[in-house]
Design a protein around this motif. Sequence first.
Motif, mmCIF file in Angstrom:
data_model
loop_
_atom_site.group_PDB
_atom_site.id
_atom_site.type_symbol
_atom_site.label_atom_id
_atom_site.label_comp_id
_atom_site.label_asym_id
_atom_site.label_seq_id
_atom_site.Cartn_x
_atom_site.Cartn_y
_atom_site.Cartn_z
ATOM 1 N N SER A 112 0.809 -1.216 0.000
ATOM 2 C CA SER A 112 0.000 0.000 0.000
ATOM 3 C C SER A 112 0.844 1.268 0.000
ATOM 4 N N GLY A 133 -4.045 -8.052 -3.370
ATOM 5 C CA GLY A 133 -5.099 -7.051 -3.495
ATOM 6 C C GLY A 133 -6.080 -7.007 -2.354
ATOM 7 N N GLN A 134 -5.919 -7.871 -1.370
ATOM 8 C CA GLN A 134 -6.907 -7.981 -0.290
ATOM 9 C C GLN A 134 -7.110 -6.673 0.470
ATOM 10 N N TYR A 135 -6.046 -5.930 0.725
ATOM 11 C CA TYR A 135 -6.165 -4.727 1.536
ATOM 12 C C TYR A 135 -5.973 -3.443 0.737
ATOM 13 N N VAL A 136 -6.058 -3.504 -0.573
ATOM 14 C CA VAL A 136 -5.906 -2.311 -1.405
ATOM 15 C C VAL A 136 -7.127 -1.419 -1.223
ATOM 16 N N VAL A 137 -6.876 -0.137 -0.943
ATOM 17 C CA VAL A 137 -7.982 0.800 -0.742
ATOM 18 C C VAL A 137 -8.066 1.852 -1.838
ATOM 19 N N PRO A 139 -9.085 3.495 -4.991
ATOM 20 C CA PRO A 139 -10.212 3.143 -5.867
ATOM 21 C C PRO A 139 -9.786 2.772 -7.292
ATOM 22 N N ARG A 142 -8.305 -0.728 -7.062
ATOM 23 C CA ARG A 142 -9.371 -1.703 -6.773
ATOM 24 C C ARG A 142 -10.195 -1.989 -8.030
ATOM 25 N N GLU A 143 -10.514 -0.937 -8.782
ATOM 26 C CA GLU A 143 -11.258 -1.133 -10.027
ATOM 27 C C GLU A 143 -10.433 -1.958 -11.013
ATOM 28 N N LEU A 145 -8.260 -4.233 -10.229
ATOM 29 C CA LEU A 145 -8.324 -5.619 -9.755
ATOM 30 C C LEU A 145 -9.647 -6.261 -10.171
ATOM 31 N N ARG A 146 -10.747 -5.527 -10.044
ATOM 32 C CA ARG A 146 -12.061 -6.065 -10.435
ATOM 33 C C ARG A 146 -12.126 -6.349 -11.938
ATOM 34 N N GLN A 152 -2.776 -9.799 -9.285
ATOM 35 C CA GLN A 152 -2.088 -10.110 -8.031
ATOM 36 C C GLN A 152 -0.908 -11.011 -8.364
#
Length: 169
Positions: A112, A133-137, A139, A142-143, A145-146, A152
């Motif tokens: 992070s 990516g579990q603790y990525v904040v 945005p 995160r998008e 990763l989605r 990862q």
Amino acid sequence: MHAPLCLILLFSCGRSDRRIAEPGAAPAAAPASESAPAPAAATPAKSRIRYARNFTIDYFDRYKEVKILNHSAASPDTLDFLLLPAGVPVPEGHAQAQVIRIPVQSMIASGSTQIAQADFAGVANRISGVGNGQYVVNPLVREGLRSGRVRQVGLESDLNNELVISMRP
């Protein structure tokens, strides 16, 4: 060895003067020339070093050389990085240097802190991989990763080297 990557990322994305950051040195004052507009030339912009130590930055006509002093080994060692714009050939005498093409187009952030530094430098959209990516904040990450744009790659001893190599960050 994640700190050198962050350092290089910031120097390849922003401004950069030849400063030697020595242990215990006081923060450097900005040179008077930094307040004047920079001439339109092919020479790299110069950084203002305030707190970091144990590295040097040398400026040449079309590239920068960053040397990071590694005192953690049994004998002191220097990590040598060339920051070269795309299309500029590697200069003679730098066969052992790690070449990083700038501006950086794709990078992997293992944590992070590196994501925050990339975001601060305005290049979080260039992150193509994260350790976990579990603790990525962030945005944007995160998008990514989605959507699958950010992958990862694992952490330290569990790093998926084949994936990293195939991504060519």
